[in-house]
Design a protein around this motif. Structure first.
Motif, short mmCIF file in Angstrom:
data_model
loop_
_atom_site.label_atom_id
_atom_site.label_comp_id
_atom_site.label_asym_id
_atom_site.label_seq_id
_atom_site.Cartn_x
_atom_site.Cartn_y
_atom_site.Cartn_z
N UNK A 76 0.80 -1.22 0.00
CA UNK A 76 0.00 0.00 0.00
C UNK A 76 0.84 1.27 0.00
N UNK A 77 2.14 1.13 -0.23
CA UNK A 77 3.01 2.30 -0.31
C UNK A 77 4.24 1.94 -1.14
N UNK A 78 4.94 2.95 -1.59
CA UNK A 78 6.14 2.72 -2.38
C UNK A 78 7.22 2.02 -1.55
N UNK A 79 7.33 2.38 -0.29
CA UNK A 79 8.30 1.74 0.61
C UNK A 79 8.00 0.26 0.79
N UNK A 80 6.74 -0.05 0.95
CA UNK A 80 6.33 -1.46 1.11
C UNK A 80 6.60 -2.23 -0.18
N UNK A 81 6.35 -1.56 -1.33
CA UNK A 81 6.63 -2.20 -2.62
C UNK A 81 8.12 -2.49 -2.74
N UNK A 82 8.98 -1.56 -2.33
CA UNK A 82 10.43 -1.78 -2.38
C UNK A 82 10.84 -2.96 -1.51
#
Length: 158
Positions: A76-82
């Motif tokens: 649900x966020x770019x950080x989580x995707x990374x």
């Protein structure tokens, strides 16, 4: 997630399908190597069997992988995707690099005895993955460019 919860949340049907697909992969590679070595003739039955296996087992693996990715990779966020990409790089990249390198070394050492020659290690790892490890290579890049539904809706809405 502790081991007991992981066992309770496993979906047996996915494991069963993966076992069937793995058996088909082993049979397909076995019969391909037998025909390449001229131990078994390349007749119509072999061609039908080989084609049927490859039309069936690769999509089956992708369906299982996609289903499990969507179910367990809530992004649900770019950080989580990374973090998710890093996790996939470890889970897929380490086995891919290890087995590709081992195969490359063996094919170089026994180059006079193998059916298919192989290029340089860098070329094999990054540009032309070798069978059967191309699947891990392709799956990683699919995970890389295919975000989950939650990240898509979160990026476009928020």
């Amino acid at each position: 997630m502790n081991k007991q919860i992981a066992v309770k949340t496993r979906e047996k049907w996915v494991d069963d399908i993966k076992v069937i697909a793995c058996i088909l992969v082993v049979l397909g590679h076995f019969f391909q190597s037998m025909t390449k070595a001229s131990i078994m003739p390349e007749n119509d039955l072999y061609k039908w069997f080989n084609t049927t296996i490859y039309y069936f087992h690769v999509p089956l693996f992708f369906i299982c992988s996609g289903y499990l990715y969507q179910k367990y990779s809530k992004v649900n966020s770019l950080g989580r995707w990374r973090r998710n990409v890093a996790k996939k790089m470890l889970a897929l990249g380490v086995p891919y690099a290890t087995f590709t390198t081992a195969t490359w070394v063996l094919k170089k050492v026994f180059s006079s005895s193998v059916n298919d020659q192989i290029g340089g290690l860098g070329d094999t790892l990054f540009l032309h993955p070798t069978a059967p490890y191309w699947y891990l290579y392709a799956l990683f890049f699919i995970f890389l460019v295919t975000p989950t539904f939650i990240i898509c809706s979160g990026l476009f809405i928020g």
